[in-house]
Design a protein around this motif. Structure first.
Motif, short mmCIF file in Angstrom:
data_model
loop_
_atom_site.label_atom_id
_atom_site.label_comp_id
_atom_site.label_asym_id
_atom_site.label_seq_id
_atom_site.Cartn_x
_atom_site.Cartn_y
_atom_site.Cartn_z
N PHE A 196 0.91 -1.24 -0.49
CA PHE A 196 0.01 -0.07 -0.06
C PHE A 196 0.84 1.65 0.08
O PHE A 196 0.37 1.60 -0.72
N ALA A 197 1.80 1.60 0.57
CA ALA A 197 2.73 2.17 1.09
C ALA A 197 3.81 2.63 -0.38
O ALA A 197 3.72 3.86 -0.90
N LEU A 198 4.52 1.14 -1.44
CA LEU A 198 4.55 1.56 -2.49
C LEU A 198 4.02 2.09 -3.20
O LEU A 198 3.90 2.70 -3.66
N GLY A 199 2.69 1.24 -3.45
CA GLY A 199 1.28 2.35 -4.48
C GLY A 199 1.59 3.63 -4.63
O GLY A 199 1.63 4.54 -5.35
N LEU A 200 1.11 3.97 -3.15
CA LEU A 200 1.29 5.92 -2.14
C LEU A 200 2.49 6.03 -3.11
O LEU A 200 1.90 7.13 -3.37
N LEU A 201 4.06 6.00 -2.53
CA LEU A 201 4.56 6.42 -2.60
C LEU A 201 4.35 6.58 -4.60
O LEU A 201 4.99 7.41 -5.21
N SER A 202 4.29 5.69 -5.78
CA SER A 202 4.36 5.34 -7.00
C SER A 202 3.81 6.04 -7.81
O SER A 202 4.07 7.07 -8.23
N TRP A 203 2.78 6.67 -7.22
CA TRP A 203 1.31 8.01 -6.98
C TRP A 203 2.25 8.82 -7.06
O TRP A 203 2.16 10.04 -8.32
N MET A 204 2.38 9.20 -6.00
CA MET A 204 3.37 11.18 -5.51
C MET A 204 4.65 10.78 -6.55
O MET A 204 4.68 12.48 -6.82
N TYR A 205 5.26 10.31 -7.16
CA TYR A 205 6.24 10.31 -7.95
C TYR A 205 6.70 9.86 -9.09
O TYR A 205 7.94 9.23 -9.96
N HIS A 206 5.08 9.63 -9.74
CA HIS A 206 4.71 9.08 -11.16
C HIS A 206 5.36 7.94 -11.49
O HIS A 206 6.10 8.41 -12.67
N ARG A 207 5.93 6.42 -10.91
CA ARG A 207 6.58 6.12 -11.26
C ARG A 207 6.13 4.71 -11.69
O ARG A 207 4.71 4.75 -11.79
N PRO A 208 6.33 3.95 -12.28
CA PRO A 208 5.87 3.29 -13.64
C PRO A 208 5.59 1.99 -12.54
O PRO A 208 6.02 1.67 -11.69
N ASN A 230 -1.65 -8.79 -2.32
CA ASN A 230 -0.77 -7.81 -2.44
C ASN A 230 -0.90 -6.49 -3.92
O ASN A 230 -0.58 -5.15 -3.74
N LEU A 231 -1.25 -7.05 -4.92
CA LEU A 231 -1.12 -6.54 -6.08
C LEU A 231 -2.04 -5.00 -5.69
O LEU A 231 -2.69 -4.39 -6.50
N ALA A 232 -3.73 -6.10 -5.14
CA ALA A 232 -4.94 -5.37 -4.83
C ALA A 232 -4.24 -4.24 -3.72
O ALA A 232 -5.17 -2.63 -3.88
N ALA A 233 -3.54 -4.56 -2.50
CA ALA A 233 -3.37 -3.29 -1.91
C ALA A 233 -2.15 -2.54 -2.56
O ALA A 233 -1.93 -1.09 -1.96
N PHE A 234 -1.58 -2.40 -3.11
CA PHE A 234 -0.44 -1.43 -4.29
C PHE A 234 -1.78 -0.92 -5.03
O PHE A 234 -1.14 0.46 -4.99
N ARG A 235 -2.37 -1.37 -5.50
CA ARG A 235 -3.30 -0.03 -7.18
C ARG A 235 -4.11 0.34 -5.43
O ARG A 235 -4.30 1.51 -6.07
N ALA A 236 -4.53 0.25 -4.28
CA ALA A 236 -5.32 0.86 -3.67
C ALA A 236 -4.30 1.95 -2.71
O ALA A 236 -5.16 3.16 -2.60
N GLY A 237 -3.40 1.40 -2.47
CA GLY A 237 -1.88 3.01 -2.36
C GLY A 237 -2.40 3.89 -3.20
O GLY A 237 -2.53 4.87 -3.16
N TRP A 238 -1.97 3.56 -4.48
CA TRP A 238 -2.72 4.07 -5.04
C TRP A 238 -3.29 5.22 -6.08
O TRP A 238 -3.11 6.44 -5.73
N ASN A 239 -4.55 4.26 -5.71
CA ASN A 239 -6.07 5.05 -5.53
C ASN A 239 -6.11 5.90 -4.48
O ASN A 239 -7.29 7.01 -4.86
N PHE A 240 -5.08 5.82 -3.40
CA PHE A 240 -5.34 6.87 -2.52
C PHE A 240 -4.74 8.21 -2.39
O PHE A 240 -5.36 9.38 -1.59
N GLY A 241 -3.64 7.81 -2.55
CA GLY A 241 -3.11 8.84 -3.55
C GLY A 241 -3.64 10.07 -4.47
O GLY A 241 -3.92 10.99 -4.11
N GLU A 242 -4.19 9.39 -5.34
CA GLU A 242 -4.99 9.86 -6.41
C GLU A 242 -6.45 10.52 -5.67
O GLU A 242 -6.26 11.65 -6.55
#
Length: 648
Positions: A196-208, A230-242
């Motif tokens: 989840f944290a990785l997804g959030l930081l990936s959103w913050m810094y536009h990482r692939p 794990n994929l769902a948590a990763f995507r949830a982190g990205w969506n949370f940032g968005e």
């Protein structure tokens, strides 16, 4: 990493390791949040050793590398296999510095700290500058967890973090909620909070994201539900940032288009680069590669990696102890293999007698020392450069050994090839001194073309090489090449080339056992002359302004020294820089270089071992600047020390 840098990028990096700078106006594309462009960012992920911070940092690094940024990393983890949860000794962290231009260090201070619990915050807040962003997992800030690390009151509420951009995020709760549709216990779901944290930081810094998704599916291929969770948590982190209002801005760091020469690049750690260098050396020498090793932090990854490459003729032997590991390697060298043993400082101490035997036998052997904090068991997961004098003198008798040291993670590949060249050409054991900072750190590395690799082909002796007075043709195992002083390499089983081996002194030429005083004196001197005569390149000096002060380093101090020199030159100071790869023998022009400057400053992660050697050999007043805290130098710290030396 070393590369051509455009003028603008070079100016931007004069303060390598400083805070990220805004290089573009804030903009707001239709339907999205504000996006701000930066030239660099330093992120530190920190949490309990069971929180997956190394995996999180590694995945963020891999995506950053694929995006095309230059980068440098600093993993930092506890020595205990599993320290008590939530305690300061159990904190694990991973720092990544990435930029749109050439950089040299993991950065002095993080712009962003992700703290998964109170211990992570307490252990790292001292490094975080005011104004930086701090993302904390509020779910872990319970009264008991805070008391465990000495917080009398919650730092999230007592005003102590008012000088920072604080983002309180209930990471655990959000992760569990995102995974409620999966057939997982709460404890199992909580393990995905790092994703989840990785997804959030990936959103913050536009990482692939594609690489991480592919990685998770591969890692958990036999447990598809865990992969999907794990994929769902990763995507949830990205969506949370968005969607959340707490993160109003995201950031872009453009690829480092001008930092890299043309080529194919990959992210690589020092131990991985060293492993690849050993395989490449064996192929270039057309010899099988044999590794005799005993697992030890931080060298074990080389054993792990080489064990995967049997298809390249690599044989790995995990021995029962350090002595057995090097004994097997030396036996493989006698049998005609490119022989390697890997270890750290405590293992070198145990291997010292067999290294001396290799000196006496004059057989090629690579002894790879991934240095760590000492003495004794010391600091197994922290870095140090304190094995130089051990490598130089740590054997009984006069037992000279060449020493080679890489300067960056990617340079470990070239250093392995160079160490192999010396060992094979001069028939000698060679010490290769890396350290924990290089071993675990990573950077972009250009994959070399085959034609760029050196020819290390070896010719084994196939017949007699000496004629006796009566005309008889015989084989003399210690008859030397007149240029290199190397003795012949005769593989056991070659008819007519039988010869004695062992640690007792040999007679020059014949190799027979000899106790003659004159012969021993000659053999000691000829072995030393062989090492002294090794062909190494002259030391290159970077001195564009005619400086009077030279900063001289070796090994992993290259990045911090170069970053500090850039800072000083940007401020108008004249300072010269040189870096040693060959520590025994020294480059032939080193004495002249040292005497050309009024002051010589030698930064080392020890108490002055290279400086001691320089003073003894060249009678120069080399000034030591030393650090032995288990961490690499910071660029700002070195710049201040060098400025003081210049002004003194």
């Amino acid at each position: 990493m070393t590369s051509q840098v455009s003028s603008a990028a070079e100016q931007a990096d004069q303060a390598d390791g400083a805070d990220g700078a805004v290089v573009g106006e804030q903009r707001k594309p239709a339907g999205t949040k504000d996006v701000r462009r930066l030239d660099r960012v330093i992120i530190r992920f920190a949490g309990d050793s069971g929180d997956g911070m190394q995996l999180t940092g590694d995945r963020f690094t891999s995506e950053t590398a694929s995006f095309g940024n230059d980068l440098s990393t600093l993993p930092n983890f506890p020595a205990e296999i599993r320290a008590p949860a939530g305690t300061l000794p159990g904190v694990s962290s991973f720092q990544l510095h990435f930029a749109d231009h050439d950089i040299l260090t993991p950065g002095d201070a993080p712009n962003v700290l992700v703290a998964m619990n109170p211990a992570a915050l307490k252990a790292n807040i001292g490094d975080v500058p005011r104004g930086a962003e701090i993302i904390v997992n509020t779910d872990e800030f319970t009264k008991r967890a805070m008391q465990k690390v000495g917080y009398a009151a919650s730092p999230l509420e007592d005003g102590s973090l008012d000088g920072y951009q604080l983002h309180p995020v209930p990471l655990t709760t959000l992760t569990v909620e995102a995974l409620k549709e999966f057939d997982l216990t709460r404890k199992e779901a909580e393990r995905s909070k790092n994703m989840f944290a990785l997804g959030l930081l990936s959103w913050m810094y536009h990482r692939p994201t594609e690489g991480t998704e592919k990685f998770l599916r591969s890692k958990f291929a036999k447990k598809p539900e865990i992969a999907e969770a794990n994929l769902a948590a990763f995507r949830a982190g990205w969506n949370f940032g968005e969607t959340t209002e707490d993160f109003a801005v995201s950031y872009e760091v453009a690829p480092a288009a001008t930092a890299f020469p043309v080529g194919t690049y990959r992210n690589i750690s020092g131990n991985l680069a060293l492993s690849y260098g050993l395989v490449a050396a064996s192929r270039q020498a057309d010899l099988p590669l044999f590794l005799g090793s005993y697992p030890i932090t931080p060298a074990s990854d080389i054993l792990h990696e080489l064990s995967r490459h049997k298809n390249f003729g690599v044989r790995t032997f995990q021995a029962e102890d350090e002595i057995a590991g090097i004994g097997a390697a030396l036996g493989a060298a006698f049998g005609g293999a490119l022989a390697v043993t890997t270890t750290s400082g405590p293992g070198v101490a145990l291997k010292s007698e067999t290294i001396g035997l290799a000196v006496s036998l004059e057989l090629p052997l690579l002894v790879v020392d991934i240095q760590r904090g000492g003495p004794s068991t010391g600091l197994p997961t922290k870095t140090e450069q304190a094995d130089l004098l051990q490598a130089m003198f740590g054997r009984n008798g006069e037992a000279p050994v060449p020493i080679v040291a890489p300067r960056t993670p990617g340079d470990c590949f070239d250093a392995a090839l160079e160490a192999a060249r010396i060992a094979l050409t001069y028939r000698t054991p060679v010490m290769l001194l890396s350290d924990g900072y290089l071993a675990n750190g990573s950077e972009p590395w250009r994959v070399p073309e085959l034609e760029e690799l050196p020819d290390l082909t070896v010719q084994f002796t196939q017949g007699t090489n000496h004629t006796l007075d009566d005309g008889t043709e015989v084989f003399w195992p210690y008859k030397r090449d007149p240029l290199t002083l190397a003795r012949p390499w005769a593989v056991p089983g070659t008819p007519g080339l039988e010869h004695r081996i062992g640690g007792i002194e040999k007679e020059d030429g014949t190799g027979n056992i000899s106790y003659a005083p004159a012969n021993h004196d000659f053999m000691v001197r000829i072995r030393q002359a062989k090492i002294d005569g090794i062909d190494v390149p002259d030391l290159e000096v970077d001195d564009p302004d005619g400086a009077r002060t030279l900063v001289l380093g070796w090994g992993s101090t290259y990045g911090p020294i170069t970053a500090a020199v850039r800072r000083l030159r940007a401020a108008g100071e004249a300072v010269a820089q040189a870096h040693l790869r060959h520590l025994n023998p020294f480059p032939a022009n080193l004495g002249a270089v040292l005497k050309a400057y009024d002051k010589v400053v030698v930064p080392e992660m020890n108490l002055g071992q290279l400086a001691t050697l320089l003073r003894a050999k060249y009678l120069v007043d080399a000034h030591s600047y030393n650090q032995v805290n288990g961490m690499p130098f910071k660029a700002e710290q070195l710049a201040a020390a060098l400025k003081e030396a210049i002004d003194d």
